[in-house]
Design a protein around this motif. Structure first.
Motif, PDB file in Angstrom:
ATOM      1  N   ASP A  43       0.905  -1.049   0.187  1.00  0.00           N
ATOM      2  CA  ASP A  43      -0.090  -0.067  -0.029  1.00  0.00           C
ATOM      3  C   ASP A  43       0.853   1.104  -0.069  1.00  0.00           C
ATOM      4  O   ASP A  43       2.067   1.182  -0.102  1.00  0.00           O
ATOM      5  CB  ASP A  43      -0.946   0.185   1.117  1.00  0.00           C
ATOM      6  CG  ASP A  43      -0.116  -0.201   2.658  1.00  0.00           C
ATOM      7  OD1 ASP A  43       0.946   0.287   2.466  1.00  0.00           O
ATOM      8  OD2 ASP A  43      -0.881  -0.037   3.464  1.00  0.00           O
ATOM      9  N   SER A  44       0.194   2.516   0.350  1.00  0.00           N
ATOM     10  CA  SER A  44       1.170   3.691   0.129  1.00  0.00           C
ATOM     11  C   SER A  44       2.158   3.605   1.284  1.00  0.00           C
ATOM     12  O   SER A  44       3.302   4.315   0.942  1.00  0.00           O
ATOM     13  CB  SER A  44       0.371   5.001   0.073  1.00  0.00           C
ATOM     14  OG  SER A  44      -0.662   4.990   1.163  1.00  0.00           O
ATOM     15  N   THR A  45       1.859   3.265   2.413  1.00  0.00           N
ATOM     16  CA  THR A  45       2.973   3.214   3.613  1.00  0.00           C
ATOM     17  C   THR A  45       4.073   2.143   2.967  1.00  0.00           C
ATOM     18  O   THR A  45       5.235   2.291   3.128  1.00  0.00           O
ATOM     19  CB  THR A  45       2.315   2.585   4.826  1.00  0.00           C
ATOM     20  OG1 THR A  45       1.406   3.487   5.130  1.00  0.00           O
ATOM     21  CG2 THR A  45       3.527   2.685   5.941  1.00  0.00           C
ATOM     22  N   ILE A  47       5.174   1.505   0.053  1.00  0.00           N
ATOM     23  CA  ILE A  47       5.859   2.163  -1.067  1.00  0.00           C
ATOM     24  C   ILE A  47       6.804   3.060  -0.289  1.00  0.00           C
ATOM     25  O   ILE A  47       7.961   3.071  -0.910  1.00  0.00           O
ATOM     26  CB  ILE A  47       5.057   3.228  -1.928  1.00  0.00           C
ATOM     27  CG1 ILE A  47       4.108   2.129  -2.824  1.00  0.00           C
ATOM     28  CG2 ILE A  47       5.744   4.048  -2.822  1.00  0.00           C
ATOM     29  CD1 ILE A  47       4.762   1.408  -4.012  1.00  0.00           C
ATOM     30  N   LEU A  48       6.626   3.610   0.829  1.00  0.00           N
ATOM     31  CA  LEU A  48       7.836   4.391   1.456  1.00  0.00           C
ATOM     32  C   LEU A  48       8.656   3.536   2.055  1.00  0.00           C
ATOM     33  O   LEU A  48      10.000   3.601   2.076  1.00  0.00           O
ATOM     34  CB  LEU A  48       6.937   5.019   2.330  1.00  0.00           C
ATOM     35  CG  LEU A  48       6.195   6.292   2.491  1.00  0.00           C
ATOM     36  CD1 LEU A  48       5.630   6.675   3.554  1.00  0.00           C
ATOM     37  CD2 LEU A  48       7.159   7.598   1.769  1.00  0.00           C
TER      38      LEU A  48
END
Lengths: 87, 322
Positions: A43-45, A47-48
């Motif tokens: 998810d977007s976390t 991706i970090l």
């Protein structure tokens, strides 16, 4: 800067993703061309986390405008992106 | 299915009546409570919910609770009071700053900010934002940290995951303490807590689980933001509230919901989403909205990703026997 060994990078990236996002479950397979987001793997976390891993592992800095699916959303895209950055 | 510029237009009078009837039935019949408590922020969503509850239950059975903290905008309180006066329900103010300090909200958040900007001073402002113009390129919904010093100079940087998670976790104390406060006032009256989230927030995951997501009923949880605006006009919500830019009231620097989460203006967001839900081909949606097919497809993908990535927020606790 040495050119990227793509096979080795492919394997390292897969290992990181399985360990970081799939609880180390190697039975949960995904193809090199599969979208991480569409498959619900990252998810977007995530991706970090993936970005931090790549920056440290390959000694590159990823700019905000490079944070796009074309660069980061599959093993194939990642390998191509890292190779371009190192090239 | 037909898709045109008015596809999300509602008959506000009819919808208001239906929702008032539903609230009356849910509060009294289903929940067996005798009134409703609403957290009011001076924003349009909470104003519409408070107005609907008043229509359903009568002003004597509605309590509006303002819950500012030291980083809230002063405007919020003035607008919330004006709302209470307009609809005739009681309002009370609970300043939650001390509670948040006790929980470590500011301390933990600032410590994480300093991981990204070591020079950050606690008197400065901060916010987290996502890239806007999500239609312009395929992009991830990745948050950046923005700080603003006393002279108004701003700096923005992408966050490492540990800092991002700590900032969000600490900031979420605000919504969770507000929920706790609302339940205090509800329980002591044997009333219900009416949640104020709309469809955009609920389904794209723009809420805090067991924070502003914690409520007994969610009367506008199925309505698009642009439909909430239509209800507000019909119900007579004060113009200053309707015209106010929707904000999160979570970060000290002024941050709109558009830059914080949605990355798109509400009209295009809602229309695109409606088109996606009703299987409107991208070419048709593009024509109606004056966008390119590629922009519509990029928007569709972004909305799908947000819904998928936030499923956890909408899940009930997982039971072992189900």
């Amino acid at each position: 800067m040495p050119a990227l060994d793509k096979n080795s990078a492919r394997s390292d990236l897969k290992e990181f993703i399985v360990k970081a996002f799939l609880f180390g479950n190697k039975n949960q397979t995904f193809a090199d061309s599969d979208s991480f987001m569409d498959k619900g793997i990252v998810d977007s976390t995530g991706i970090l986390e993936l970005t931090s891993f790549i920056e440290k592992k390959y000694g590159i800095a990823i700019e905000d405008e490079e944070m796009v699916p074309d660069n980061l959303d599959s093993i194939n895209n990642l390998v191509g992106f890292i190779a371009r950055k190192l090239g | 299915m037909d898709f045109n510029k008015n596809s999300l237009k509602i008959d506000a009078a009819q919808v208001s009546n239906q929702l008032a009837g539903l609230i009356l039935n849910q509060v009294g019949g289903v929940l067996k409570k005798t009134g409703a408590v609403v957290g009011i922020s001076g924003g349009i969503d909470s104003s519409v919910v408070a107005a609907l509850c008043t229509k359903a239950l009568g002003p004597d059975k509605v309590l509006g609770v303002m819950m500012p903290e030291k980083e809230s905008s002063d405007e919020s309180e003035a607008l919330a009071r004006k709302l209470g006066k307009k609809f005739g329900f009681e309002t009370i103010k609970e300043n939650i700053t001390e509670g948040l300090s006790g929980l470590g909200c500011y301390r933990e958040r600032n410590e994480a900010i300093k991981q990204v900007f070591p020079e950050f001073n606690e008197s400065w402002k901060c916010k987290i934002v996502i890239p806007t113009n999500i239609l312009e390129k395929k992009t991830f919904n990745v948050f950046s940290l923005c700080i603003e010093n006393d002279a108004g100079e701003k700096k923005t940087k992408r966050m490492p995951p540990s800092a991002y998670l700590q900032i969000v976790a600490a900031s979420n104390f605000k919504q969770r303490l507000r929920m706790t406060t609302l339940y205090y006032h509800a329980e002591k009256r044997n009333w219900a807590v009416a949640g104020t989230g709309n469809k955009d927030e609920h389904e794209q995951g723009f809420f805090v689980k067991y924070g502003d997501g914690g409520a007994d009923l969610k009367p506008i949880g199925h309505l698009f933001k642009i439909q909430v605006f239509q209800l507000a006009e019909y119900l007579g919500v004060p113009k200053e509230i309707i015209n106010r830019t929707p904000t999160t009231d979570t970060y000290s620097a002024e941050v709109t919901q558009e830059e914080f989460f949605f990355g798109l203006d509400f009209y295009r967001m809602d229309m695109l989403w409606h088109a996606l839900e009703t299987n409107i081909p991208a070419a048709k949606a593009a024509k109606v909205l004056g966008l390119s097919v590629e922009q519509v497809e990029t928007g569709y993908a972004n909305i799908r990703r947000k819904i998928l990535a936030t499923e956890y927020l909408r899940m009930e606790p997982l039971m072992a026997n189900k």
